[in-house]
Scaffold this motif. Structure first.
Motif, PDB file in Angstrom:
ATOM      1  N   VAL A  69       0.830  -1.211   0.000  1.00 11.24           N
ATOM      2  CA  VAL A  69       0.000   0.000   0.000  1.00 11.24           C
ATOM      3  C   VAL A  69       0.864   1.261   0.000  1.00 11.24           C
ATOM      4  O   VAL A  69       0.602   2.219  -0.731  1.00 11.24           O
ATOM      5  CB  VAL A  69      -0.939  -0.003   1.230  1.00 11.24           C
ATOM      6  N   GLY A  70       1.914   1.253   0.828  1.00 12.68           N
ATOM      7  CA  GLY A  70       2.704   2.465   1.014  1.00 12.68           C
ATOM      8  C   GLY A  70       3.605   2.815  -0.143  1.00 12.68           C
ATOM      9  O   GLY A  70       3.801   4.006  -0.439  1.00 12.68           O
ATOM     10  N   MET A  71       4.159   1.815  -0.821  1.00 13.39           N
ATOM     11  CA  MET A  71       5.087   2.110  -1.912  1.00 13.39           C
ATOM     12  C   MET A  71       4.437   2.901  -3.050  1.00 13.39           C
ATOM     13  O   MET A  71       4.959   3.952  -3.449  1.00 13.39           O
ATOM     14  CB  MET A  71       5.700   0.814  -2.454  1.00 13.39           C
ATOM     15  N   PRO A  72       3.294   2.466  -3.593  1.00 13.83           N
ATOM     16  CA  PRO A  72       2.670   3.264  -4.659  1.00 13.83           C
ATOM     17  C   PRO A  72       2.261   4.654  -4.190  1.00 13.83           C
ATOM     18  O   PRO A  72       2.383   5.629  -4.945  1.00 13.83           O
ATOM     19  CB  PRO A  72       1.451   2.429  -5.053  1.00 13.83           C
ATOM     20  N   LEU A  73       1.774   4.755  -2.949  1.00 13.72           N
ATOM     21  CA  LEU A  73       1.378   6.073  -2.447  1.00 13.72           C
ATOM     22  C   LEU A  73       2.577   7.013  -2.365  1.00 13.72           C
ATOM     23  O   LEU A  73       2.488   8.187  -2.743  1.00 13.72           O
ATOM     24  CB  LEU A  73       0.723   5.934  -1.070  1.00 13.72           C
ATOM     25  N   GLY A  78       5.632  11.423  -4.361  1.00 14.11           N
ATOM     26  CA  GLY A  78       6.987  11.905  -4.613  1.00 14.11           C
ATOM     27  C   GLY A  78       7.242  12.308  -6.042  1.00 14.11           C
ATOM     28  O   GLY A  78       7.926  13.292  -6.300  1.00 14.11           O
ATOM     29  N   HIS A  79       6.675  11.549  -7.001  1.00 17.94           N
ATOM     30  CA  HIS A  79       6.970  11.805  -8.411  1.00 17.94           C
ATOM     31  C   HIS A  79       5.784  12.378  -9.177  1.00 17.94           C
ATOM     32  O   HIS A  79       5.908  12.651 -10.376  1.00 17.94           O
ATOM     33  CB  HIS A  79       7.436  10.510  -9.083  1.00 17.94           C
ATOM     34  N   GLY A  80       4.651  12.540  -8.517  1.00 18.59           N
ATOM     35  CA  GLY A  80       3.490  13.123  -9.179  1.00 18.59           C
ATOM     36  C   GLY A  80       3.545  14.638  -9.188  1.00 18.59           C
ATOM     37  O   GLY A  80       4.607  15.256  -9.108  1.00 18.59           O
ATOM     38  N   LYS A  81       2.393  15.254  -9.248  1.00 17.44           N
ATOM     39  CA  LYS A  81       2.327  16.716  -9.341  1.00 17.44           C
ATOM     40  C   LYS A  81       2.924  17.406  -8.122  1.00 17.44           C
ATOM     41  O   LYS A  81       3.477  18.497  -8.217  1.00 17.44           O
ATOM     42  CB  LYS A  81       0.873  17.147  -9.532  1.00 17.44           C
ATOM     43  N   ARG A  82       2.820  16.772  -6.950  1.00 20.42           N
ATOM     44  CA  ARG A  82       3.297  17.432  -5.731  1.00 20.42           C
ATOM     45  C   ARG A  82       4.814  17.454  -5.622  1.00 20.42           C
ATOM     46  O   ARG A  82       5.386  18.323  -4.978  1.00 20.42           O
ATOM     47  CB  ARG A  82       2.698  16.744  -4.500  1.00 20.42           C
ATOM     48  N   GLN A  83       5.461  16.439  -6.199  1.00 13.98           N
ATOM     49  CA  GLN A  83       6.934  16.393  -6.216  1.00 13.98           C
ATOM     50  C   GLN A  83       7.538  16.535  -4.812  1.00 13.98           C
ATOM     51  O   GLN A  83       8.378  17.395  -4.560  1.00 13.98           O
ATOM     52  CB  GLN A  83       7.487  17.501  -7.121  1.00 13.98           C
ATOM     53  N   VAL A  90      11.439   7.632  -0.084  1.00  9.29           N
ATOM     54  CA  VAL A  90      10.845   6.453   0.554  1.00  9.29           C
ATOM     55  C   VAL A  90      10.331   5.481  -0.509  1.00  9.29           C
ATOM     56  O   VAL A  90      10.604   4.270  -0.470  1.00  9.29           O
ATOM     57  CB  VAL A  90       9.702   6.867   1.510  1.00  9.29           C
ATOM     58  N   GLY A  91       9.580   5.996  -1.473  1.00  4.79           N
ATOM     59  CA  GLY A  91       9.031   5.147  -2.524  1.00  4.79           C
ATOM     60  C   GLY A  91      10.108   4.487  -3.359  1.00  4.79           C
ATOM     61  O   GLY A  91      10.021   3.296  -3.684  1.00  4.79           O
ATOM     62  N   ASP A  92      11.156   5.251  -3.704  1.00  8.10           N
ATOM     63  CA  ASP A  92      12.236   4.705  -4.524  1.00  8.10           C
ATOM     64  C   ASP A  92      13.009   3.608  -3.795  1.00  8.10           C
ATOM     65  O   ASP A  92      13.354   2.582  -4.378  1.00  8.10           O
ATOM     66  CB  ASP A  92      13.194   5.829  -4.932  1.00  8.10           C
ATOM     67  N   VAL A  93      13.293   3.839  -2.520  1.00 10.41           N
ATOM     68  CA  VAL A  93      14.025   2.831  -1.739  1.00 10.41           C
ATOM     69  C   VAL A  93      13.190   1.559  -1.607  1.00 10.41           C
ATOM     70  O   VAL A  93      13.709   0.439  -1.762  1.00 10.41           O
ATOM     71  CB  VAL A  93      14.407   3.391  -0.349  1.00 10.41           C
ATOM     72  N   LEU A  94      11.896   1.704  -1.336  1.00  5.81           N
ATOM     73  CA  LEU A  94      11.022   0.534  -1.235  1.00  5.81           C
ATOM     74  C   LEU A  94      10.963  -0.219  -2.565  1.00  5.81           C
ATOM     75  O   LEU A  94      11.008  -1.458  -2.586  1.00  5.81           O
ATOM     76  CB  LEU A  94       9.612   0.958  -0.809  1.00  5.81           C
ATOM     77  N   TYR A 183      20.016  14.032 -11.538  1.00  3.84           N
ATOM     78  CA  TYR A 183      19.943  14.746 -10.264  1.00  3.84           C
ATOM     79  C   TYR A 183      18.493  14.686  -9.786  1.00  3.84           C
ATOM     80  O   TYR A 183      17.569  14.925 -10.556  1.00  3.84           O
ATOM     81  CB  TYR A 183      20.372  16.201 -10.444  1.00  3.84           C
ATOM     82  N   GLY A 184      18.304  14.365  -8.497  1.00  3.49           N
ATOM     83  CA  GLY A 184      16.942  14.128  -8.050  1.00  3.49           C
ATOM     84  C   GLY A 184      16.722  14.390  -6.591  1.00  3.49           C
ATOM     85  O   GLY A 184      17.373  15.256  -5.997  1.00  3.49           O
ATOM     86  N   PRO A 185      15.817  13.643  -5.956  1.00  2.00           N
ATOM     87  CA  PRO A 185      15.433  13.896  -4.560  1.00  2.00           C
ATOM     88  C   PRO A 185      16.598  13.816  -3.578  1.00  2.00           C
ATOM     89  O   PRO A 185      16.643  14.564  -2.605  1.00  2.00           O
ATOM     90  CB  PRO A 185      14.399  12.794  -4.280  1.00  2.00           C
TER      91      PRO A 185
END
Length: 401
Positions: A69-73, A78-83, A90-94, A183-185
């Protein structure tokens, strides 16, 4: 270095190739991939021949459900409009962690279990426990090693590239290729500075960046990209857009690279003159540019070569290796690309090969055209590189003599 052409209309360009098999499969991945990634390890580690205490089984299952549940959220936030960078991390590491866990749950859950059975080692639950600890141990080691590989300054890979049409005056020309810095988060300003210092130590005649500078807009990732302005080259520094620029206001990246002293080759070429001989250095926008809807952005090789003497050798910058079919049709001598990351986390390599003609290294396409595909300097998403080391590439061009 002399500028000789402008961006042209794409009316006469070769039509873009239809979406590859990987792109078609990608439509279904968001629906089934997260479930498989978490369900398979959960089954192998907790239930396949196991007899864990109820509290262990329930706790492990709860962790897997939370991850599912948490990874897609986290990825969407993180990568959607809110950035949101923290959510992206967190999502990338998971994502990276569960991909490695899934891979080795499948491999060891089958192969090791068979090997133990054939060798007569353990029985039932004992054998299942050996598989569980082996999966967890291999996963932990690979993630630790993969993280160190992703965060280190890329090693330099040097190779000679012989181009039969290259004039003797250009023999020994040093071309440095960097690509996919992403270059990223995770703040990588110091990494960027050290990478650029490594490039400068190579004393290049020409430095090329073949796109995917960052994940995020130029304004958002400016601090990490600024060290690119310190890169030195005897003749020029040239750049083409990658597909990730078109997720993040590509024109802003083109403008920033120009501000930093790089020459954006947007469907145009420049001439590198050395020792009385000339090399055409051309570049095209990424193949995804036209579908981005950004005015004036599209891959147009005919425009990039317009006005160039057809007898001169051509070095082409194109972000994606699959552009090589068009390059070969136009008689390009050498195409430099990135995009693949060498697969980044094994065995994703095999999925990349469904979409691209080359994964990494030097390959020949047609009678004349060579393609060099770099594994890239950075990483996308998960901060791990497993069996796909990063690189800065030094190509020394050699003539037929």
């Amino acid at each position: 270095m002399t500028d000789t052409s402008d961006t042209r209309s794409a009316d006469s360009e070769v039509p873009a190739a239809p979406p590859g098999l990987l792109h078609r499969l990608m439509r279904f991945i968001p629906l089934i991939a997260p479930v498989l990634l978490w369900a398979v390890p959960c089954w192998v580690l907790l239930y396949a021949g196991q007899d864990w205490p109820l509290t262990v089984a329930l706790t492990g299952t709860a962790v897997c459900v939370l991850g599912l549940v948490g990874m897609p959220l986290a990825m969407v936030r993180g990568h959607g409009k809110r950035q949101r960078d923290r959510a992206a991390i967190v999502g990338d590491v998971l994502l990276g962690g569960v991909w490695v866990l899934f891979t080795w749950s499948v491999l060891l859950g089958v192969l090791l279990r068979i090997a133990l059975t054939v060798a007569g080692i353990g029985e039932g639950q004992e054998r299942a426990r050996l598989v569980t600890w082996a999966v967890l141990g291999v996963t932990a080691v690979l993630l630790a090693w993969g993280y160190a590989e992703a965060r280190r300054v890329p090693r330099v890979r040097r190779l000679d590239v012989r181009l039969p049409r290259l004039g003797a005056g250009l023999d020994g020309t040093r071309v440095v290729l960097i690509t996919d810095t992403h270059y990223g988060p995770l703040d990588r300003v110091r990494w960027s500075e050290r990478m650029c210092a490594t490039v400068n130590a190579l004393e290049a005649d020409l430095v090329c960046h073949t796109g995917d500078i960052a994940d995020g807009t130029a304004e958002r990732r400016r601090a990490q990209a600024l060290p690119l302005g310190t890169v030195r080259a005897t003749h020029a520094r040239v750049y083409v857009t990658g597909n990730h620029e078109y997720y993040s206001e590509a024109q802003g990246w083109v403008d920033l690279m120009g501000e930093l002293g790089w020459e954006p080759l947007r469907n145009r070429h420049v001439l590198l003159e050395r020792g009385g001989d000339t090399l055409v250095v051309a570049g095209v926008d990424d193949v995804t540019a036209e579908s981005s809807g950004l005015a004036g952005h599209r891959a147009h090789l005919a425009g990039a070569l317009d006005g160039a003497d057809p007898e001169l050798p051509v070095l082409l910058l194109a972000h994606q290796p699959k552009f090589v079919d068009r390059a070969a049709a136009h008689g390009v001598d050498l195409q430099l690309s990135g995009h693949t990351h060498g697969g980044q986390i094994w065995p994703f390599h095999h999925l990349v090969r469904l979409d691209q003609p080359a994964l990494a290294g030097l390959t020949r396409h047609g009678a004349r055209t060579l393609l060099y595909t770099s594994r890239g300097a950075g990483f996308w998403g998960p901060p791990f590189r497993v069996f796909a080391p990063s690189e800065i590439t030094l190509l020394v061009l050699r003539s037929h003599t």
